[in-house]
Scaffold this active site. Sequence first.
Site, PDB file in Angstrom:
ATOM      1  N   ASN A   8       8.987 -38.056  12.662  1.00  0.00           N
ATOM      2  CA  ASN A   8       7.453 -37.255  11.432  1.00  0.00           C
ATOM      3  C   ASN A   8       7.834 -36.145  11.802  1.00  0.00           C
ATOM      4  OD1 ASN A   8       5.177 -35.707  10.081  1.00  0.00           O
ATOM      5  ND2 ASN A   8       4.162 -37.654  10.031  1.00  0.00           N
ATOM      6  N   HIS A  11       5.191 -30.433  11.186  1.00  0.00           N
ATOM      7  CA  HIS A  11       4.630 -30.526  12.273  1.00  0.00           C
ATOM      8  C   HIS A  11       5.896 -28.948  12.267  1.00  0.00           C
ATOM      9  CE1 HIS A  11       0.903 -31.889  11.991  1.00  0.00           C
ATOM     10  NE2 HIS A  11       0.877 -32.524  12.631  1.00  0.00           N
ATOM     11  N   HIS A  44       4.763 -35.804   5.327  1.00  0.00           N
ATOM     12  CA  HIS A  44       3.632 -35.842   4.672  1.00  0.00           C
ATOM     13  C   HIS A  44       3.672 -34.534   3.385  1.00  0.00           C
ATOM     14  CE1 HIS A  44      -0.950 -37.265   4.634  1.00  0.00           C
ATOM     15  NE2 HIS A  44      -0.683 -36.978   3.256  1.00  0.00           N
ATOM     16  N   ARG A  46       0.742 -33.010   1.746  1.00  0.00           N
ATOM     17  CA  ARG A  46      -0.136 -33.268   1.055  1.00  0.00           C
ATOM     18  C   ARG A  46      -0.422 -32.299   0.025  1.00  0.00           C
ATOM     19  NH1 ARG A  46      -3.319 -34.549   5.782  1.00  0.00           N
ATOM     20  NH2 ARG A  46      -5.555 -34.006   5.076  1.00  0.00           N
ATOM     21  N   ARG A  50       0.247 -27.397   3.186  1.00  0.00           N
ATOM     22  CA  ARG A  50      -0.201 -26.604   4.455  1.00  0.00           C
ATOM     23  C   ARG A  50       1.162 -26.895   5.434  1.00  0.00           C
ATOM     24  NH1 ARG A  50      -4.883 -31.120   7.373  1.00  0.00           N
ATOM     25  NH2 ARG A  50      -5.515 -30.681   5.433  1.00  0.00           N
ATOM     26  N   GLU A  71       4.831 -39.896   3.069  1.00  0.00           N
ATOM     27  CA  GLU A  71       3.713 -40.253   3.166  1.00  0.00           C
ATOM     28  C   GLU A  71       2.598 -39.635   2.438  1.00  0.00           C
ATOM     29  OE1 GLU A  71       1.851 -39.058   7.028  1.00  0.00           O
ATOM     30  OE2 GLU A  71       2.928 -40.868   7.774  1.00  0.00           O
ATOM     31  N   THR A 102      -4.490 -36.918   9.186  1.00  0.00           N
ATOM     32  CA  THR A 102      -5.135 -37.855   8.080  1.00  0.00           C
ATOM     33  C   THR A 102      -6.012 -39.112   9.630  1.00  0.00           C
ATOM     34  OG1 THR A 102      -2.636 -38.876   7.405  1.00  0.00           O
ATOM     35  CG2 THR A 102      -4.438 -40.152   6.617  1.00  0.00           C
ATOM     36  N   GLU A 154       1.241 -50.061   7.618  1.00  0.00           N
ATOM     37  CA  GLU A 154       1.183 -48.995   8.978  1.00  0.00           C
ATOM     38  C   GLU A 154       0.029 -49.320   9.811  1.00  0.00           C
ATOM     39  OE1 GLU A 154       2.662 -44.785   8.507  1.00  0.00           O
ATOM     40  OE2 GLU A 154       2.070 -44.919  10.495  1.00  0.00           O
ATOM     41  N   HIS A 198       0.334 -42.924  14.393  1.00  0.00           N
ATOM     42  CA  HIS A 198      -1.003 -41.867  14.850  1.00  0.00           C
ATOM     43  C   HIS A 198      -1.167 -41.623  16.238  1.00  0.00           C
ATOM     44  CE1 HIS A 198      -3.790 -38.540  13.325  1.00  0.00           C
ATOM     45  NE2 HIS A 198      -3.448 -39.209  12.294  1.00  0.00           N
TER      46      HIS A 198
HETATM   47  N1  PXP Z   1       1.025 -41.747  10.025  1.00  0.00           N
HETATM   48  C1  PXP Z   1       0.312 -41.929   9.115  1.00  0.00           C
HETATM   49  C2  PXP Z   1      -0.202 -42.306   8.497  1.00  0.00           C
HETATM   50  C3  PXP Z   1       0.576 -40.638   9.662  1.00  0.00           C
HETATM   51  O1  PXP Z   1      -0.425 -40.184   8.234  1.00  0.00           O
HETATM   52  C4  PXP Z   1       0.425 -39.411  10.551  1.00  0.00           C
HETATM   53  C5  PXP Z   1       0.129 -37.968  10.892  1.00  0.00           C
HETATM   54  O2  PXP Z   1       0.988 -37.584   9.687  1.00  0.00           O
HETATM   55  C6  PXP Z   1       1.435 -40.395  11.114  1.00  0.00           C
HETATM   56  C7  PXP Z   1       1.343 -41.350  11.500  1.00  0.00           C
HETATM   57  C8  PXP Z   1       2.279 -39.515  13.012  1.00  0.00           C
HETATM   58  O3  PXP Z   1       0.822 -39.585  13.660  1.00  0.00           O
HETATM   59  P1  PXP Z   1       1.015 -38.457  14.889  1.00  0.00           P
HETATM   60  O4  PXP Z   1       1.643 -36.828  14.358  1.00  0.00           O
HETATM   61  O5  PXP Z   1       0.152 -38.163  14.849  1.00  0.00           O
HETATM   62  O6  PXP Z   1       2.458 -38.972  15.713  1.00  0.00           O
END
Ligand code: PXP
Length: 249
Positions: A8, A11, A44, A46, A50, A71, A102, A154, A198
């Site tokens: 992901n 960030h 994601h 949003r 952001r 996402e 999330t 997930e 997550h």
């Molecule tokens: N899965 C989902 C549904 C999420 O919303 C996120 C965060 O965007 C993640 C996984 C990844 O989480 P992390 O950034 O804590 O690894």
Amino acid sequence: MKVKLSVNVDHVATLRQARLAFYPDPLAAARIAEEAGADGITIHLRSDRRHIQDNDVSRLREAIDGKLNLEMAVTEEMISVALATRPDQVSLVPERPEEVTTEGGLDLTGSHRVASAAERLSAAGIIVSIFVDPDPRQITELERLVQHGVAGFEINTDRYTRSEGMGTSGVPASTELERIARCASLGGEAGLAVYAGHGLTTGNVGPVAALPKVEELNIGHSIVGRAVLIGMKAAVREMLAAIQAAAPS
Ligand code: PXP
């Protein structure tokens, strides 16, 4: 079974948006992640934009070789974006404007919105996954949603990553892991693809990667955080090594 990693890159965009600059580019980070061995990329979009922006979605759609997982909240706006950009997969998530990230899975009990969204998205050839808490009631609902085009889910690992033994206090990590394992096997036996994510780090990913039926892990914050120190390629490789060391062969 090889446990796959979807990185992901939200960030990376968070850092860019902090200055409304053009760098660092999540697309460049995604390419490096793929070179390092990531199986796919997750973003994601949003509602408040952001981090990831609309044009990131289309640019990534063009640039990514592996699976692009978008996402998104279950809103008309996001369904339109998905139908226009055609990611390989969407992950339906709940979204609250004031949340930092999330906060939990979608509650599927009695939700008709999700069924109709899944039908429209799957009819367009997009794999539909849903982010849920490790609660067997959600797996029962997921089984019902298969006929509406849902192909996978997930499991939210957030509580496990915050449990006792994982740096914070609360329910023991073993109890949280059992909840995840139970839902993974129930969903896997029902023919659904099982993903998890997550809050996962190289330190806590092993027991989740080792669970039978878990096919893919979705990891962002810890990889991007580590990439600031050692680079994106090394951070992805480090996570892949942690996953493969634990994954059942
Ligand atoms: N899965 C989902 C549904 C999420 O919303 C996120 C965060 O965007 C993640 C996984 C990844 O989480 P992390 O950034 O804590 O690894």
